[in-house]
Design a protein around this motif. Structure first.
Motif, short mmCIF file in Angstrom:
data_model
loop_
_atom_site.label_atom_id
_atom_site.label_comp_id
_atom_site.label_asym_id
_atom_site.label_seq_id
_atom_site.Cartn_x
_atom_site.Cartn_y
_atom_site.Cartn_z
N UNK A 191 0.77 -1.10 -0.05
CA UNK A 191 0.09 -0.13 0.02
C UNK A 191 0.90 1.06 0.09
N UNK A 192 1.77 1.28 1.03
CA UNK A 192 2.86 2.58 0.95
C UNK A 192 1.87 3.94 1.20
N UNK A 193 2.11 4.72 0.60
CA UNK A 193 1.33 6.10 0.68
C UNK A 193 0.13 5.99 -0.64
N UNK A 194 0.19 5.18 -1.17
CA UNK A 194 -0.79 5.09 -2.38
C UNK A 194 -2.29 4.79 -2.06
N UNK A 246 4.50 21.15 -5.16
CA UNK A 246 5.35 22.16 -4.51
C UNK A 246 4.64 23.37 -4.07
N UNK A 247 4.06 24.01 -5.03
CA UNK A 247 3.29 24.93 -4.76
C UNK A 247 2.04 24.95 -3.56
N UNK A 248 1.40 23.62 -3.77
CA UNK A 248 0.39 23.20 -2.67
C UNK A 248 1.01 23.15 -1.22
N UNK A 249 2.04 22.51 -1.27
CA UNK A 249 3.09 22.56 0.23
C UNK A 249 3.31 23.88 0.48
N UNK A 250 3.80 24.62 -0.26
CA UNK A 250 4.00 26.12 0.01
C UNK A 250 2.83 26.90 0.53
N UNK A 251 1.66 26.64 -0.03
CA UNK A 251 0.46 27.22 0.42
C UNK A 251 0.05 26.94 1.82
N UNK A 307 -3.31 16.03 8.32
CA UNK A 307 -2.02 16.36 7.41
C UNK A 307 -2.07 15.16 6.40
N UNK A 308 -1.81 15.45 5.28
CA UNK A 308 -1.90 14.70 4.23
C UNK A 308 -0.51 14.68 3.46
N UNK A 309 0.33 13.73 3.52
CA UNK A 309 1.60 13.52 2.82
C UNK A 309 1.57 13.80 1.46
N UNK A 310 2.34 14.82 0.81
CA UNK A 310 2.59 15.22 -0.58
C UNK A 310 3.97 15.50 -0.92
N UNK A 311 4.47 14.55 -1.87
CA UNK A 311 5.62 14.76 -2.38
C UNK A 311 6.91 15.29 -1.24
N UNK A 312 6.98 14.49 -0.19
CA UNK A 312 8.13 15.02 1.00
C UNK A 312 7.63 16.02 1.74
#
Length: 482
Positions: free
Chosen positions: A154-157, A405-410, A441-446
């Motif tokens: 499953x991982x984070x998928x 990256x933009x979503x994480x920044x927001x 909190x939802x993991x996204x690309x690091x």
């Protein structure tokens, strides 16, 4: 005889039944060098209880037992019986690759490494092998009787389970199982080929503050204690409080395999290296309440500290639009940034996507000359909306489709602004407050973004705030200069 752990669950529920295939599954497993302990045989009896038509009585099964007690000593016999005698299609998922591979390798050791394996330990099992599929990360065994089993990670998928139809779905490492993964996997045996679907969740207590990981497992266990659903069973070994973790009687009370393969010395070592809470969770089965497991993104006290009863200030404007992941709704939010760098975020509108996007395009187009930019994020509906506003929003950079990256920044900008008290929200916007304090909190690309069932409004607000602070365009200022 050496002392052994408690063979009876500390909590158990099952339907009444008169017949089970569990005894035969235990005998079959024992004949292939995996002899179940008494507690494992009892679980197999429940899992393989059948009615007068041979259909499984329990369609939903939960096993919660501390680490290293041998959960696979139950799942392996269940899967082997399902393959050989019931001809089932089985999906076994684990959070980590090594866990899934270990389960696959254990099965492969019994059935042989390939069809017509001359070195197979059990030739009669190897004779049942039709073929293996092990390329491209797949771990699949097909038998000549039509049975099928595959092992997936499953991982984070959250989308790994779509496709395929199964009779039995095994959720290993259920302490890391998320709502998104459950939404993907749960329907897979709704049309079980055998007409007798079964889902098994097995794991240890989830880590506190682990986000949505383990929330399904915790919710299921609490549900059994409150009001067990028909056609379900649970076997749980746990304590209700951390208590004195050094008391060995408690060790034997919650570890059924203690005195078998699980050694006192191992627990003694961990007693000196683990915190009391960790030891209680890992070795005594102590389970936090499900509400204690959720890693909320914004503490309610932080959010409430930034509420305001003042009207919207004047300043630079940007909009954030977020389509929900399931495509069911769209949220429109706005942000205003004053000349002294104070911001206000607002929920403007929220509608089901069944209303279409024309209303949204018209609203945004009417404000092209007032706003610096609009940020649009999501999957369903984004392309259509962008097409509808592109002829009006012609200035380069005025329409933004954010990257991960933009979503994480927001999110980072919003959290920082809340902590620094440079952003406010209108205190009567209850819907926005509910979204903010319930999002996880939802993991996204690091990094991480907002998640949960009600995160769309706060996601749109974060995008609007990020946009208004980063966009170089300000139509209001241009108008004043002109």
């Amino acid at each position: 005889m050496n002392r052994v752990g408690n063979q009876e669950p500390t909590f158990h529920h099952s339907e009444d039944y008169a017949k089970t295939e569990g005894e035969y599954a235990s005998l079959l497993s024992a004949s292939y060098d995996l002899k179940p302990h008494p507690w494992q045989r009892a679980i197999l009896d429940d899992w393989l209880a059948i009615d007068e038509n041979g259909k499984l009585i329990h369609s939903y099964c939960v096993l919660e037992v501390p680490r290293q007690n041998g959960k696979t000593g139950v799942s392996d016999p269940r899967e082997t019986w399902g393959l050989i005698k019931r001809g089932e299609h089985i999906l076994h998922t684990a959070q980590e690759f090594q866990t899934a591979k270990k389960a696959f390798d254990r099965l492969r050791k019994k059935f042989g490494t390939r069809k017509n394996d001359p070195f197979a330990e059990f030739p009669e099992l190897n004779a049942l092998v039709d073929h293996y599929t092990t390329s491209a990360g797949q771990m699949v065994l097909d038998l000549t009787n039509g049975a099928h089993i595959e092992f997936r990670t499953r991982g984070n998928n959250s989308d790994m389970g779509r496709g395929g139809t199964f009779d039995l779905v095994v959720i290993d490492e259920a302490q890391a199982y998320t709502e998104e993964q459950d939404a993907s996997l749960s329907p897979l045996n709704s049309a079980a080929p055998s007409g007798s679907p079964q889902t098994i969740l097995m794991g240890t207590p989830p880590l506190p503050s682990s986000g949505t990981k383990g929330i399904i497992f915790a919710r299921a266990i609490e549900g059994f204690h409150e009001s067990p659903a028909a056609g379900s069973c649970i076997h749980e070994w746990s304590v209700k409080e951390v208590g004195d973790v050094s008391v060995k009687d408690r060790w034997y009370f919650t570890n059924p395999s203690l005195g078998y393969q699980l050694l006192e010395e191992a627990l003694e070592k961990d007693l000196h290296t683990m915190s009391e809470d960790s030891f209680a969770r890992e070795h005594l089965g102590f389970m936090a309440k499900k509400h204690e497991l959720i890693n909320y993104a914004i503490p309610s006290e932080l959010w409430d500290s930034c509420k305001s009863d003042q009207t919207k200030p004047e300043g630079k404007i940007a909009f954030g639009i977020k389509f929900s992941p399931d495509g069911s709704e769209v949220c429109l939010c706005g942000a205003v940034l004053t000349e002294d760098n104070q911001a206000r975020i607002s929920l403007i509108d929220r509608k089901p996507t069944g209303y279409g996007t024309q209303w949204l395009a018209d609203w945004v187009n009417d404000r092209y000359k007032k706003a610096s930019c609009v940020v649009i994020d999501g999957k369903n509906g984004v392309d259509v909306l962008v097409d509808k506003i592109s002829n009006t929003w012609r200035v380069k950079g005025s329409v933004v489709r954010p990257s991960a990256k933009d979503v994480i920044a927001s999110v980072s900008i919003l959290i920082d602004s809340l902590n620094e008290k440079t952003v406010t929200w209108y205190e009567k916007q209850d819907a926005l407050r509910e979204s903010a304090i319930s999002s996880t909190k939802r993991p996204i690309s690091g990094g991480w973004g907002f998640g949960g069932e009600n995160s769309t409004p706060i996601e749109a607000c974060a995008l609007a705030l990020w946009a208004v602070k980063n966009s170089k365009r300000d139509p209001n200022r241009q108008m004043r200069i002109g």
